[in-house]
Motif scaffolding. Structure first.
Motif, PDB file in Angstrom:
ATOM      1  N   PHE A  88     -18.061  11.483  13.561  1.00  0.00           N
ATOM      2  CA  PHE A  88     -16.774  10.540  13.138  1.00  0.00           C
ATOM      3  C   PHE A  88     -15.551  11.565  13.581  1.00  0.00           C
ATOM      4  CE2 PHE A  88     -13.593   9.463  10.110  1.00  0.00           C
ATOM      5  CZ  PHE A  88     -13.688   8.063   9.983  1.00  0.00           C
ATOM      6  N   SER A  89     -14.874  10.790  14.566  1.00  0.00           N
ATOM      7  CA  SER A  89     -13.576  11.528  14.854  1.00  0.00           C
ATOM      8  C   SER A  89     -12.610  11.665  13.878  1.00  0.00           C
ATOM      9  CB  SER A  89     -13.105  10.465  16.115  1.00  0.00           C
ATOM     10  OG  SER A  89     -11.878  11.296  16.469  1.00  0.00           O
ATOM     11  N   ILE A  90     -12.343  12.716  13.699  1.00  0.00           N
ATOM     12  CA  ILE A  90     -11.246  13.137  12.379  1.00  0.00           C
ATOM     13  C   ILE A  90      -9.809  12.511  13.087  1.00  0.00           C
ATOM     14  CG2 ILE A  90      -9.805  15.117  11.398  1.00  0.00           C
ATOM     15  CD1 ILE A  90     -12.845  14.465  10.542  1.00  0.00           C
ATOM     16  N   THR A  91      -9.511  12.594  14.641  1.00  0.00           N
ATOM     17  CA  THR A  91      -8.189  12.086  14.910  1.00  0.00           C
ATOM     18  C   THR A  91      -8.400  10.702  15.272  1.00  0.00           C
ATOM     19  OG1 THR A  91      -8.985  12.720  17.212  1.00  0.00           O
ATOM     20  CG2 THR A  91      -7.901  14.295  15.871  1.00  0.00           C
ATOM     21  N   GLU A  92      -7.150  10.054  15.263  1.00  0.00           N
ATOM     22  CA  GLU A  92      -7.168   8.519  15.467  1.00  0.00           C
ATOM     23  C   GLU A  92      -6.224   8.281  16.765  1.00  0.00           C
ATOM     24  OE1 GLU A  92      -5.743   7.031  12.042  1.00  0.00           O
ATOM     25  OE2 GLU A  92      -7.623   6.878  11.088  1.00  0.00           O
ATOM     26  N   MET A  93      -6.543   7.424  17.627  1.00  0.00           N
ATOM     27  CA  MET A  93      -5.794   7.125  18.785  1.00  0.00           C
ATOM     28  C   MET A  93      -4.759   6.250  18.500  1.00  0.00           C
ATOM     29  SD  MET A  93      -8.820   7.009  21.346  1.00  0.00           S
ATOM     30  CE  MET A  93     -10.139   6.121  20.465  1.00  0.00           C
ATOM     31  N   PRO A  94      -3.569   6.075  19.327  1.00  0.00           N
ATOM     32  CA  PRO A  94      -2.840   4.886  18.987  1.00  0.00           C
ATOM     33  C   PRO A  94      -2.921   3.572  19.052  1.00  0.00           C
ATOM     34  CG  PRO A  94      -1.802   6.657  20.798  1.00  0.00           C
ATOM     35  CD  PRO A  94      -3.287   6.795  20.265  1.00  0.00           C
ATOM     36  N   SER A  95      -4.525   3.478  19.655  1.00  0.00           N
ATOM     37  CA  SER A  95      -4.812   1.996  19.511  1.00  0.00           C
ATOM     38  C   SER A  95      -5.831   1.593  18.385  1.00  0.00           C
ATOM     39  CB  SER A  95      -5.758   1.938  20.760  1.00  0.00           C
ATOM     40  OG  SER A  95      -7.140   2.846  20.796  1.00  0.00           O
ATOM     41  N   CYS A  96      -5.856   2.639  17.285  1.00  0.00           N
ATOM     42  CA  CYS A  96      -6.627   2.315  16.037  1.00  0.00           C
ATOM     43  C   CYS A  96      -5.570   1.238  15.113  1.00  0.00           C
ATOM     44  CB  CYS A  96      -6.751   3.610  15.380  1.00  0.00           C
ATOM     45  SG  CYS A  96      -7.717   3.334  14.002  1.00  0.00           S
ATOM     46  N   SER A  97      -6.216   0.173  14.922  1.00  0.00           N
ATOM     47  CA  SER A  97      -5.419  -0.963  14.408  1.00  0.00           C
ATOM     48  C   SER A  97      -5.525  -0.533  12.867  1.00  0.00           C
ATOM     49  CB  SER A  97      -6.404  -1.951  14.101  1.00  0.00           C
ATOM     50  OG  SER A  97      -7.594  -2.231  13.600  1.00  0.00           O
ATOM     51  N   VAL A  98      -4.549  -1.371  12.092  1.00  0.00           N
ATOM     52  CA  VAL A  98      -4.409  -0.886  10.741  1.00  0.00           C
ATOM     53  C   VAL A  98      -5.520  -1.124   9.763  1.00  0.00           C
ATOM     54  CG1 VAL A  98      -2.969  -1.520   8.711  1.00  0.00           C
ATOM     55  CG2 VAL A  98      -1.788  -1.359  10.845  1.00  0.00           C
ATOM     56  N   HIS A  99      -6.282  -2.321  10.033  1.00  0.00           N
ATOM     57  CA  HIS A  99      -7.397  -2.373   9.710  1.00  0.00           C
ATOM     58  C   HIS A  99      -8.486  -1.184   9.695  1.00  0.00           C
ATOM     59  CE1 HIS A  99     -10.847  -4.546   7.969  1.00  0.00           C
ATOM     60  NE2 HIS A  99     -11.821  -4.407   9.128  1.00  0.00           N
ATOM     61  N   ILE A 100      -8.701  -0.866  10.837  1.00  0.00           N
ATOM     62  CA  ILE A 100      -9.752   0.173  11.049  1.00  0.00           C
ATOM     63  C   ILE A 100      -9.279   1.523  10.353  1.00  0.00           C
ATOM     64  CG2 ILE A 100     -10.780   1.589  12.724  1.00  0.00           C
ATOM     65  CD1 ILE A 100     -12.021  -0.950  12.703  1.00  0.00           C
ATOM     66  N   ARG A 101      -7.853   1.688  10.237  1.00  0.00           N
ATOM     67  CA  ARG A 101      -7.435   3.025   9.642  1.00  0.00           C
ATOM     68  C   ARG A 101      -7.843   3.001   8.114  1.00  0.00           C
ATOM     69  NH1 ARG A 101      -3.484   5.979  12.912  1.00  0.00           N
ATOM     70  NH2 ARG A 101      -2.880   4.681  14.809  1.00  0.00           N
ATOM     71  N   LYS A 102      -7.448   1.824   7.658  1.00  0.00           N
ATOM     72  CA  LYS A 102      -7.983   1.538   6.213  1.00  0.00           C
ATOM     73  C   LYS A 102      -9.328   1.823   6.040  1.00  0.00           C
ATOM     74  CE  LYS A 102      -7.586  -1.713   2.545  1.00  0.00           C
ATOM     75  NZ  LYS A 102      -7.074  -3.252   2.148  1.00  0.00           N
ATOM     76  N   HIS A 103     -10.115   1.308   6.873  1.00  0.00           N
ATOM     77  CA  HIS A 103     -11.548   1.322   6.571  1.00  0.00           C
ATOM     78  C   HIS A 103     -12.240   2.911   6.616  1.00  0.00           C
ATOM     79  CE1 HIS A 103     -15.798  -0.442   7.655  1.00  0.00           C
ATOM     80  NE2 HIS A 103     -15.948   0.372   6.582  1.00  0.00           N
ATOM     81  N   ARG A 104     -11.777   3.497   7.716  1.00  0.00           N
ATOM     82  CA  ARG A 104     -12.050   4.977   7.945  1.00  0.00           C
ATOM     83  C   ARG A 104     -11.523   5.786   6.734  1.00  0.00           C
ATOM     84  NH1 ARG A 104     -12.413   7.390  12.799  1.00  0.00           N
ATOM     85  NH2 ARG A 104     -10.606   8.936  12.138  1.00  0.00           N
ATOM     86  N   LYS A 105     -10.276   5.457   6.166  1.00  0.00           N
ATOM     87  CA  LYS A 105      -9.713   6.170   4.810  1.00  0.00           C
ATOM     88  C   LYS A 105     -10.788   5.964   3.784  1.00  0.00           C
ATOM     89  CE  LYS A 105      -5.804   7.067   2.150  1.00  0.00           C
ATOM     90  NZ  LYS A 105      -6.641   7.007   0.740  1.00  0.00           N
ATOM     91  N   GLU A 106     -11.399   4.571   3.632  1.00  0.00           N
ATOM     92  CA  GLU A 106     -12.187   4.391   2.517  1.00  0.00           C
ATOM     93  C   GLU A 106     -13.363   4.981   2.751  1.00  0.00           C
ATOM     94  OE1 GLU A 106     -12.310   0.118   2.988  1.00  0.00           O
ATOM     95  OE2 GLU A 106     -10.534  -0.361   1.911  1.00  0.00           O
ATOM     96  N   LEU A 107     -13.935   5.112   3.963  1.00  0.00           N
ATOM     97  CA  LEU A 107     -15.146   5.905   4.033  1.00  0.00           C
ATOM     98  C   LEU A 107     -14.999   7.456   3.613  1.00  0.00           C
ATOM     99  CD1 LEU A 107     -16.322   4.419   7.555  1.00  0.00           C
ATOM    100  CD2 LEU A 107     -17.332   3.759   5.556  1.00  0.00           C
ATOM    101  N   MET A 108     -13.861   7.747   4.172  1.00  0.00           N
ATOM    102  CA  MET A 108     -13.886   9.407   3.771  1.00  0.00           C
ATOM    103  C   MET A 108     -13.753   9.439   2.153  1.00  0.00           C
ATOM    104  SD  MET A 108     -11.690  10.969   6.862  1.00  0.00           S
ATOM    105  CE  MET A 108     -10.703   9.689   7.110  1.00  0.00           C
ATOM    106  N   ASP A 109     -12.819   8.668   1.707  1.00  0.00           N
ATOM    107  CA  ASP A 109     -12.683   8.743   0.097  1.00  0.00           C
ATOM    108  C   ASP A 109     -13.951   8.301  -0.829  1.00  0.00           C
ATOM    109  OD1 ASP A 109      -9.950   9.051   0.770  1.00  0.00           O
ATOM    110  OD2 ASP A 109      -9.306   6.904   0.129  1.00  0.00           O
ATOM    111  N   GLU A 110     -14.695   7.644  -0.149  1.00  0.00           N
ATOM    112  CA  GLU A 110     -15.970   7.197  -0.906  1.00  0.00           C
ATOM    113  C   GLU A 110     -17.142   8.449  -0.489  1.00  0.00           C
ATOM    114  OE1 GLU A 110     -16.958   3.466   0.567  1.00  0.00           O
ATOM    115  OE2 GLU A 110     -15.499   2.550  -0.526  1.00  0.00           O
TER     116      GLU A 110
END
Length: 282
Positions: free
Chosen positions: A204-226
């Motif tokens: 799972f890439s720790i870094t996020e690219m500029p093309s990463c959407s708000v929705h995907i950023r939120k989902h990625r954070k949820e996966l890490m928080d959980e």
């Protein structure tokens, strides 16, 4: 095997499993990377081990000088140290077993892995040298030692056969495992009903690219928080609504999952659907 004892840590074969038998001088354990520190005794001796990498690759190793636990925490070739997620350890009660006997058994287990369709990541011995004839000639063992080693090998195979769904129990058939293509992360996945599931152990890439959407950023954070993603790796199988959503979360950017996820034959999901005329329902 007589007097076989099996302990299922969570009541299923998907968790930590330990095995022993009154008729064998070998005990077995399958345990995930994050839990090996809890099983020092079960891994505290000489033996052979299988490191499970991704969804279908195996590294075969052995040790007589260190304990199995210490050996698997040392350096292996390539990217194995960063990619393996589970170990099958086979500890010998005979602490006098020689290095050549261990090499003999390691060779046989490499042959076993090659024969059962998994990718063997061990570079030595080479595949063409993983034969009984080579073992008998190359390791300079007496007839008694060879007989003992072959009994050990049969015991190991018997332990492996006790896993009802194979040693990758949480996965479907290996031919339907997909892998992500052309990115800096390595990940595997499978289709289950109307869900696209990324496999435990995938990167799972720790870094996020500029093309990463708000929705995907939120989902990625949820996966890490959980806790479903820790230290850049999935800690469990995680379902997604589509291949593109899965790929975007894995790489941290915009992704066309229909093109990026490949079957073992090298075809993308899109290419498979076009060739068969059957579209998956996600």
């Amino acid at each position: 095997m007589r007097g076989l004892r099996i302990y299922l840590a969570d009541g299923t074969y998907n968790g930590t499993v330990t095995m022993s038998s009154d008729s064998s001088k070998i005990s077995a354990i399958r345990v995930t990377r994050e839990n090996i520190s809890n099983y020092e005794n079960e891994l505290g001796g000489p033996g052979v081990y299988l490191l499970l990498v991704g969804s279908n690759a195996i590294y075969v190793g052995q040790t007589g000088l260190d304990t199995i636990q210490k050996r698997i925490q040392n350096t292996h070739s390539g990217d194995i140290d960063s990619l393996w997620h589970t170990v099958l350890g086979f500890k010998f009660t005979d602490f006098t077993i020689s290095s050549n006997e261990l090499l003999f058994i390691e060779n046989a287990m490499c042959e076993y892995v090659y024969a059962h369709g998994n990718r063997c990541l061990t570079t030595s011995p080479k595949k063409e040298n993983c034969t009984r004839a080579f073992r008998k000639k190359h390791y300079h063992l007496s007839g008694v030692q060879i007989h003992t080693c072959e009994n050990y090998i049969e015991d190991i195979k018997a332990y492996i056969a006790m896993f009802p769904a194979g040693i990758f129990p949480s996965l479907p058939e290996l031919e339907e495992i997909l892998h992500i293509s052309g990115k800096k992360v390595e990940a595997t996945a499978y289709i289950s009903g109307n869900q696209f599931v990324v496999c435990k152990g995938s990167e799972f890439s720790i870094t996020e690219m500029p093309s990463c959407s708000v929705h995907i950023r939120k989902h990625r954070k949820e996966l890490m928080d959980e806790g479903k993603v820790q230290a850049g790796r999935f800690t469990e199988d995680v379902p997604f609504s589509s291949p593109s959503a899965a790929a975007a979360c894995v790489i941290g950017g915009s992704a066309n999952g229909l093109k990026m996820w490949l079957y073992p034959d090298g075809k993308s999901i899109k290419e498979r659907e076009e060739s068969t005329g059957i579209k998956q329902r996600y």
